[in-house]
Design a protein around this motif. Structure first.
Motif, PDB file in Angstrom:
ATOM      1  N   ASN A 140      42.486  41.562  50.541  1.00  0.00           N
ATOM      2  CA  ASN A 140      41.454  41.754  49.524  1.00  0.00           C
ATOM      3  C   ASN A 140      41.572  43.153  48.906  1.00  0.00           C
ATOM      4  O   ASN A 140      40.581  43.877  48.771  1.00  0.00           O
ATOM      5  N   GLU A 141      42.794  43.492  48.527  1.00  0.00           N
ATOM      6  CA  GLU A 141      43.013  44.787  47.890  1.00  0.00           C
ATOM      7  C   GLU A 141      42.339  44.786  46.516  1.00  0.00           C
ATOM      8  O   GLU A 141      42.600  43.927  45.673  1.00  0.00           O
ATOM      9  N   GLN A 142      41.469  45.755  46.278  1.00  0.00           N
ATOM     10  CA  GLN A 142      40.768  45.861  45.008  1.00  0.00           C
ATOM     11  C   GLN A 142      41.055  47.226  44.394  1.00  0.00           C
ATOM     12  O   GLN A 142      40.734  48.262  44.984  1.00  0.00           O
ATOM     13  N   ILE A 143      41.675  47.199  43.222  1.00  0.00           N
ATOM     14  CA  ILE A 143      42.107  48.417  42.548  1.00  0.00           C
ATOM     15  C   ILE A 143      41.333  48.565  41.246  1.00  0.00           C
ATOM     16  O   ILE A 143      41.411  47.709  40.358  1.00  0.00           O
ATOM     17  N   LYS A 144      40.600  49.645  41.118  1.00  0.00           N
ATOM     18  CA  LYS A 144      39.893  49.949  39.876  1.00  0.00           C
ATOM     19  C   LYS A 144      40.836  50.744  38.980  1.00  0.00           C
ATOM     20  O   LYS A 144      41.146  51.899  39.270  1.00  0.00           O
ATOM     21  N   ASN A 145      41.296  50.116  37.923  1.00  0.00           N
ATOM     22  CA  ASN A 145      42.265  50.742  37.035  1.00  0.00           C
ATOM     23  C   ASN A 145      41.585  51.707  36.065  1.00  0.00           C
ATOM     24  O   ASN A 145      40.383  51.635  35.819  1.00  0.00           O
ATOM     25  N   LYS A 146      42.377  52.622  35.517  1.00  0.00           N
ATOM     26  CA  LYS A 146      41.837  53.676  34.660  1.00  0.00           C
ATOM     27  C   LYS A 146      41.151  53.139  33.414  1.00  0.00           C
ATOM     28  O   LYS A 146      40.258  53.781  32.861  1.00  0.00           O
ATOM     29  N   ASP A 147      41.577  51.959  32.951  1.00  0.00           N
ATOM     30  CA  ASP A 147      40.988  51.409  31.724  1.00  0.00           C
ATOM     31  C   ASP A 147      39.705  50.620  31.983  1.00  0.00           C
ATOM     32  O   ASP A 147      39.159  49.987  31.095  1.00  0.00           O
ATOM     33  N   GLY A 148      39.224  50.648  33.243  1.00  0.00           N
ATOM     34  CA  GLY A 148      37.992  49.945  33.580  1.00  0.00           C
ATOM     35  C   GLY A 148      38.192  48.544  34.106  1.00  0.00           C
ATOM     36  O   GLY A 148      37.227  47.891  34.508  1.00  0.00           O
ATOM     37  N   SER A 149      39.426  48.059  34.103  1.00  0.00           N
ATOM     38  CA  SER A 149      39.713  46.726  34.635  1.00  0.00           C
ATOM     39  C   SER A 149      39.795  46.771  36.158  1.00  0.00           C
ATOM     40  O   SER A 149      39.910  47.835  36.773  1.00  0.00           O
ATOM     41  N   LEU A 150      39.720  45.597  36.764  1.00  0.00           N
ATOM     42  CA  LEU A 150      39.799  45.465  38.220  1.00  0.00           C
ATOM     43  C   LEU A 150      40.910  44.500  38.583  1.00  0.00           C
ATOM     44  O   LEU A 150      40.998  43.401  38.025  1.00  0.00           O
ATOM     45  N   THR A 151      41.770  44.915  39.516  1.00  0.00           N
ATOM     46  CA  THR A 151      42.826  44.049  40.044  1.00  0.00           C
ATOM     47  C   THR A 151      42.504  43.688  41.489  1.00  0.00           C
ATOM     48  O   THR A 151      42.187  44.566  42.296  1.00  0.00           O
TER      49      THR A 151
END
Length: 258
Positions: free
Chosen positions: A176-187
């Protein structure tokens, strides 16, 4: 704050760590109103073998194709998988974005020498973006990490399983890796295996990701952004502007004729 549980089985060290923030996979991104998903992505170099690169497999995007599938995937010595199904959709009325990736019958033979047989019946990653924000989740059905044991079906975000041979860490499995990207998106990466390649006893180096979904911030609802809503908005502006224009002209006519 981290919770760490050490498990030793036959010289194997496995530490399960739940953490809130960590360095994730290569940064992804998505513009407002956009989303994407894929089933498998591999970029590894196992000791003594050629590099293996594949994917993203069965990729779906809000820009199209919005749904995709693959019957099976077999990357010898690295990963096996059954059916992959993905989708990424945008609701034009609300601006909401949803993305989902589901991969069945996953096996990870690249970890066999460290953990034995590792398998998961279903690996699912989802994300949703609304006007209230972006959130994601992972669901694992029938997950077993070999000698490290069974794991929770809905692991906390960025749960880590550190895999070692003896006292040497050779890999990290992030669930359940959750990455908050710089552009506001979530991976959201349901499973991310990182081979560390830091010792002579390592398995190799690189990354394996199973079931990934990315959602950008929600887009503007259509009634405010474009299409029919744009014409309605322009019509309202016209209804306000025209009487004002008429009044100005009427006020100026006497001055012009005088």
């Amino acid at each position: 704050m981290k919770n760490t549980h050490l498990l030793r089985r036959g010289g194997l060290l496995a530490a399960v760590v739940a953490s809130v923030a960590l360095a994730g996979a290569a940064p992804a991104s998505a513009a407002p109103g956009d989303g994407s998903a894929y089933g498998v992505k591999v970029d590894v170099k196992l000791l003594g073998l050629d590099a293996v690169k594949a994917g993203p497999l069965a990729e779906a995007k809000t820009s199209g194709p919005t749904a995709n599938s693959l019957a099976k995937a077999n990357l010898t010595g690295v990963l096996t998988a059954g059916a992959i199904n993905t989708e990424a959709k945008r609701d034009d009325n609300s601006g909401a974005v949803t993305a989902k990736a589901s991969t069945a019958d996953v096996g990870l033979p690249l970890l066999k020498s460290a953990l034995g047989d590792v398998g998961v019946k279903v690996v699912e990653a989802t994300c949703t973006a609304t006007q209230k924000g972006v959130q994601g989740a992972t669901n694992l059905v029938g997950a077993n990490l070999g000698s490290a044991g069974a794991i929770d079906s809905t692991p906390a975000p960025n749960t880590q399983v550190k895999v070692g041979l003896g006292d040497v860490n050779v890999a990290t499995i992030i669930l359940n890796e959750q990455i908050k990207n710089k552009d506001g998106s979530l991976t959201v990466n349901a499973i991310h295996v990182k081979l560390l390649g830091e010792a002579l006893t390592s398995l190799g180096s690189g990354d394996v990701i199973v079931s990934s979904a990315t959602c950008g911030p929600a887009g503007l609802p259509v009634p405010l952004a474009s299409g029919a809503g744009l014409w309605i908005g322009l019509g309202l502006l016209g209804a306000v502007a025209v009487p004002v224009g008429i009044r100005v002209v009427r006020n100026r006519r006497p001055a012009t004729t005088a």
